[in-house]
Write an enzyme that holds these catalytic residues in place. Sequence first.
Site, mmCIF file in Angstrom:
data_model
loop_
_atom_site.group_PDB
_atom_site.id
_atom_site.type_symbol
_atom_site.label_atom_id
_atom_site.label_comp_id
_atom_site.label_asym_id
_atom_site.label_seq_id
_atom_site.Cartn_x
_atom_site.Cartn_y
_atom_site.Cartn_z
ATOM 1 C CE LYS A 194 -3.585 2.252 2.818
ATOM 2 N NZ LYS A 194 -4.314 2.152 4.101
ATOM 3 C CB SER B 67 -7.052 4.475 3.567
ATOM 4 O OG SER B 67 -6.241 3.830 4.531
ATOM 5 C CB SER C 137 -7.381 1.914 6.653
ATOM 6 O OG SER C 137 -7.758 3.253 6.821
#
Length: 485
Positions: A80, A156, A180
């Site tokens: 990520k 996220s 997230s």
Amino acid sequence: MGMQDIHQLMDSEDATALAEWVRRGEVQPGELLETAIERLERVEPQLNAVAERLYDSARQATRTSQVGQGLLAGVPTLIKDLFSPVHGAAMTNGSRALGDFRADFESEVVTRLRRAGCQVMGTSTSPEFGTSYSTESARFGATRNPWSHDHSAGGSSGGAAALVAARVVPFAHGNDGGGSLRVPASCCGVFGFKPSRGLMPSGPIVGEGWAGMGTPHSITLSVRDSAALLDATAGMDLGAPYAAPVQALPYVMAVQADPKPLRIALVEQLGPWPTAPQSLQAVGEAARLCEALGHRVEPVSLPVGLLEFLDHVFTIIGASSRHYVDLLGQMRGFAVQAEELEVRTRIILRDKGNVSGAQYAAAVEWIHALGRQLAVFMQDYDVILTPVLTREPVRIGELDLQDVCMSLDQLIERYHSYSPFTALFNASGQPAMSVPLSWSADGLPMGAHFAGRFGEESTLLALAAQLERAQPWRGRVPPVNACRR
């Protein structure tokens, strides 16, 4: 083995099984990598889940012996793009303000994934600074849900969840400061696990994300992969400010047997915002499944003032965001301008970016007290069950704020009326997970959210594996997928 055969393996196998094929010498790491690249290119135009492709460096790494060994030998994955540097890759944190910054070092969790044999083939998308439950940014655009092009993949870690759900890779790295990992896992119909505070390494770039609320881990296709990844990556890194206890036995052992009958507290509502009927139905289905498996489920209310809690959380987020932005300005030699930042970030900085040290300290003390309060509550229960979200996954654009005049209270309502449950367990430090047990009438995934006692990852993993055996989800493949059928 031919490329078509490897595609068939990746259609159905998780990371644990793929690594076994590699260790036996029946599949070569380079073959897995090239297959994963082909799969990514097949779906990426529809998903927009990749921040940067790292194919050349991944191909170079296949020539080392390390990728053919280890717990996750040869398994391709993505990291990520949020405070998780990969050597030589752009680290944008989802923001235009970072320009083309490229790290000359790696986060410890990436180092440990490589040591376990993983092949890093790219970075996945994140919203700016990870502060949205939808992965949409001015830098990369919107990451779309493989179950519906019009809906968000969550945030996220939305890029990670979309790629795993679409069967590009069996797992993808993410991190979680307020939901997230769990929110996008719920939105995309895959498994998302947030470990206890301090169990996972955050260094060397981060000491403690958001006063300890943030932690890295992964989104996975199977529960056993999540456990294996903990075995490969858990434990404090050099100089960490604190550490959660690492269990003496491997986490993968926890998924091999059903847990003892558990006492489960069911929470259907939290705070002033209502839970929609489809979410109540999903969490009710999860509760009934748990009861059918021999667990005791009891409806309760949590002793939490949600609005006061969120005010303290955003004090921490605001002060941390101000620090990030100021540090970025120092690194590049000139200050970050407001127009370089997204509206959401500007609102947070405007209302919480200039809090005093005393206000920040009071917020940290408040959430630590909450952790102790919930630990007392957990003396009577093994697990807390809630919805992940109050409704179905949002449509693209619903959480992409454009009005800079919006108040912080309005921002908080926009995001946390959608997900009031997840951030609580970042603040308390408890492990928590989203398990894909339900789909709405419109065919959108609806995860069930479970939180356990601090340091008791094995209880949650054992329960998740039991639920997976009772109601498997791997056979449910979204319309946008990389499979060859």
